[in-house]
Design a protein around this motif. Structure first.
Motif, PDB file in Angstrom:
ATOM      1  N   GLY A  47      52.825  -3.907  18.349  1.00 17.16           N
ATOM      2  CA  GLY A  47      51.765  -2.985  17.983  1.00 17.16           C
ATOM      3  C   GLY A  47      52.174  -1.524  17.870  1.00 17.16           C
ATOM      4  O   GLY A  47      51.330  -0.653  17.673  1.00 17.16           O
ATOM      5  N   TYR A  48      53.456  -1.248  17.967  1.00 17.35           N
ATOM      6  CA  TYR A  48      53.919   0.137  17.864  1.00 17.35           C
ATOM      7  C   TYR A  48      54.307   0.472  16.427  1.00 17.35           C
ATOM      8  O   TYR A  48      54.846  -0.375  15.711  1.00 17.35           O
ATOM      9  N   ASP A  49      54.047   1.715  16.039  1.00 16.12           N
ATOM     10  CA  ASP A  49      54.543   2.201  14.756  1.00 16.12           C
ATOM     11  C   ASP A  49      55.265   3.537  14.927  1.00 16.12           C
ATOM     12  O   ASP A  49      55.571   4.217  13.957  1.00 16.12           O
ATOM     13  N   ARG A  50      55.547   3.888  16.191  1.00 14.74           N
ATOM     14  CA  ARG A  50      56.272   5.123  16.514  1.00 14.74           C
ATOM     15  C   ARG A  50      57.229   4.834  17.664  1.00 14.74           C
ATOM     16  O   ARG A  50      56.826   4.257  18.676  1.00 14.74           O
ATOM     17  N   MET A  51      58.482   5.256  17.479  1.00 16.16           N
ATOM     18  CA  MET A  51      59.510   4.916  18.450  1.00 16.16           C
ATOM     19  C   MET A  51      60.415   6.112  18.739  1.00 16.16           C
ATOM     20  O   MET A  51      60.735   6.888  17.839  1.00 16.16           O
ATOM     21  N   ILE A  52      60.818   6.211  19.997  1.00 16.23           N
ATOM     22  CA  ILE A  52      61.807   7.200  20.424  1.00 16.23           C
ATOM     23  C   ILE A  52      63.043   6.439  20.885  1.00 16.23           C
ATOM     24  O   ILE A  52      62.946   5.522  21.705  1.00 16.23           O
ATOM     25  N   LEU A  53      64.179   6.815  20.332  1.00 12.97           N
ATOM     26  CA  LEU A  53      65.473   6.296  20.785  1.00 12.97           C
ATOM     27  C   LEU A  53      66.311   7.463  21.267  1.00 12.97           C
ATOM     28  O   LEU A  53      66.177   8.578  20.758  1.00 12.97           O
ATOM     29  N   HIS A  54      67.172   7.194  22.219  1.00 15.67           N
ATOM     30  CA  HIS A  54      68.095   8.215  22.704  1.00 15.67           C
ATOM     31  C   HIS A  54      69.434   8.024  22.001  1.00 15.67           C
ATOM     32  O   HIS A  54      69.882   6.892  21.792  1.00 15.67           O
ATOM     33  N   VAL A  85      62.031   8.996  16.233  1.00 16.61           N
ATOM     34  CA  VAL A  85      62.664  10.250  16.627  1.00 16.61           C
ATOM     35  C   VAL A  85      63.833   9.886  17.536  1.00 16.61           C
ATOM     36  O   VAL A  85      63.682   9.130  18.493  1.00 16.61           O
ATOM     37  N   ILE A  86      64.991  10.412  17.186  1.00 19.16           N
ATOM     38  CA  ILE A  86      66.195  10.229  18.000  1.00 19.16           C
ATOM     39  C   ILE A  86      66.379  11.494  18.817  1.00 19.16           C
ATOM     40  O   ILE A  86      66.380  12.599  18.268  1.00 19.16           O
ATOM     41  N   VAL A  87      66.517  11.324  20.133  1.00 14.99           N
ATOM     42  CA  VAL A  87      66.640  12.453  21.048  1.00 14.99           C
ATOM     43  C   VAL A  87      68.088  12.561  21.511  1.00 14.99           C
ATOM     44  O   VAL A  87      68.680  11.567  21.941  1.00 14.99           O
ATOM     45  N   GLY A  88      68.636  13.768  21.419  1.00 19.16           N
ATOM     46  CA  GLY A  88      69.997  13.971  21.897  1.00 19.16           C
ATOM     47  C   GLY A  88      70.530  15.330  21.495  1.00 19.16           C
ATOM     48  O   GLY A  88      69.869  16.109  20.813  1.00 19.16           O
ATOM     49  N   MET A 113      65.273  14.082  14.322  1.00 20.01           N
ATOM     50  CA  MET A 113      66.280  14.150  15.380  1.00 20.01           C
ATOM     51  C   MET A 113      66.080  15.466  16.112  1.00 20.01           C
ATOM     52  O   MET A 113      66.132  16.529  15.493  1.00 20.01           O
ATOM     53  N   VAL A 114      65.791  15.350  17.408  1.00 22.62           N
ATOM     54  CA  VAL A 114      65.471  16.518  18.221  1.00 22.62           C
ATOM     55  C   VAL A 114      66.279  16.496  19.508  1.00 22.62           C
ATOM     56  O   VAL A 114      66.880  15.490  19.868  1.00 22.62           O
ATOM     57  N   GLU A 115      66.226  17.622  20.218  1.00 21.64           N
ATOM     58  CA  GLU A 115      67.018  17.770  21.428  1.00 21.64           C
ATOM     59  C   GLU A 115      66.320  17.240  22.680  1.00 21.64           C
ATOM     60  O   GLU A 115      66.963  16.730  23.598  1.00 21.64           O
ATOM     61  N   LYS A 116      64.992  17.346  22.734  1.00 22.07           N
ATOM     62  CA  LYS A 116      64.267  17.038  23.971  1.00 22.07           C
ATOM     63  C   LYS A 116      63.189  15.984  23.756  1.00 22.07           C
ATOM     64  O   LYS A 116      62.580  15.909  22.692  1.00 22.07           O
ATOM     65  N   LEU A 117      62.931  15.202  24.806  1.00 20.11           N
ATOM     66  CA  LEU A 117      61.900  14.185  24.771  1.00 20.11           C
ATOM     67  C   LEU A 117      60.531  14.787  24.448  1.00 20.11           C
ATOM     68  O   LEU A 117      59.769  14.237  23.662  1.00 20.11           O
ATOM     69  N   SER A 118      60.215  15.946  25.015  1.00 24.00           N
ATOM     70  CA  SER A 118      58.917  16.571  24.759  1.00 24.00           C
ATOM     71  C   SER A 118      58.737  16.884  23.272  1.00 24.00           C
ATOM     72  O   SER A 118      57.637  16.742  22.729  1.00 24.00           O
ATOM     73  N   ALA A 120      60.089  15.148  20.838  1.00 27.49           N
ATOM     74  CA  ALA A 120      59.891  13.839  20.189  1.00 27.49           C
ATOM     75  C   ALA A 120      58.440  13.400  20.297  1.00 27.49           C
ATOM     76  O   ALA A 120      57.833  12.988  19.314  1.00 27.49           O
ATOM     77  N   ILE A 121      57.884  13.515  21.490  1.00 31.93           N
ATOM     78  CA  ILE A 121      56.498  13.109  21.691  1.00 31.93           C
ATOM     79  C   ILE A 121      55.570  13.978  20.854  1.00 31.93           C
ATOM     80  O   ILE A 121      54.634  13.465  20.206  1.00 31.93           O
ATOM     81  N   GLU A 122      55.840  15.268  20.799  1.00 31.84           N
ATOM     82  CA  GLU A 122      55.022  16.171  19.993  1.00 31.84           C
ATOM     83  C   GLU A 122      55.065  15.786  18.512  1.00 31.84           C
ATOM     84  O   GLU A 122      54.027  15.715  17.851  1.00 31.84           O
ATOM     85  N   ARG A 123      56.246  15.496  17.993  1.00 30.55           N
ATOM     86  CA  ARG A 123      56.368  15.128  16.571  1.00 30.55           C
ATOM     87  C   ARG A 123      55.652  13.838  16.256  1.00 30.55           C
ATOM     88  O   ARG A 123      55.039  13.698  15.209  1.00 30.55           O
ATOM     89  N   LEU A 124      55.758  12.879  17.162  1.00 30.94           N
ATOM     90  CA  LEU A 124      55.173  11.561  16.901  1.00 30.94           C
ATOM     91  C   LEU A 124      53.676  11.509  17.178  1.00 30.94           C
ATOM     92  O   LEU A 124      53.022  10.549  16.773  1.00 30.94           O
ATOM     93  N   SER A 125      53.138  12.489  17.840  1.00 32.39           N
ATOM     94  CA  SER A 125      51.708  12.460  18.172  1.00 32.39           C
ATOM     95  C   SER A 125      50.858  13.166  17.124  1.00 32.39           C
ATOM     96  O   SER A 125      49.667  13.354  17.321  1.00 32.39           O
TER      97      SER A 125
END
Length: 126
Positions: A47-54, A85-88, A113-118, A120-125
């Protein structure tokens, strides 16, 4: 045949009524195109359509654009309309083509591709 089982944890983030899957592992999750498709399919059917990978869960070959792996994997995300969103830390990569690729990705909404988890969450929300 022995199949390797990867230890994976899916952490759910809820922001603005949107559920986001953060995929955590101490092993590489994406080594090839098939791994990317498996990951997309598994989360899509949950049921997901948004994912964060490190970044550290993706083979370094992905970030060597000459291999074509990034294009192959990211096409799967696009086909399934799975935002990623890939975080690293991408500043350590000095390849001009990779930096241009990251810049171009960050202009859209499917792959960022972003540096911080926060971030990533902001972009995907949205």
């Amino acid at each position: 045949m022995i199949k390797t089982i990867k230890k994976v944890v899916v952490k759910k983030h809820s922001e603005n009524g949107i559920e986001i899957a953060e995929v955590l592992s101490d092993q590489l999750l994406i080594n090839n195109e098939s791994d990317g498709l498996d990951l997309v399919g598994t989360l899509y059917f949950q049921g997901y359509d948004r994912m964060i990978l490190h970044k550290d869960t993706i083979t370094p070959k992905f970030f060597d654009l000459k291999t074509g792996l990034a294009g192959e994997v990211l096409q799967k995300f696009s086909n399934y309309r799975m935002r990623l969103v890939i975080v690293g830390d991408f500043k350590s990569h000095t390849s001009e083509s990779l930096q241009a690729f990251i810049y171009e990705c960050n202009q859209g909404k499917i792959v960022n591709m972003v540096e911080k988890l926060s971030q990533a969450i902001e972009r995907l929300s949205n």
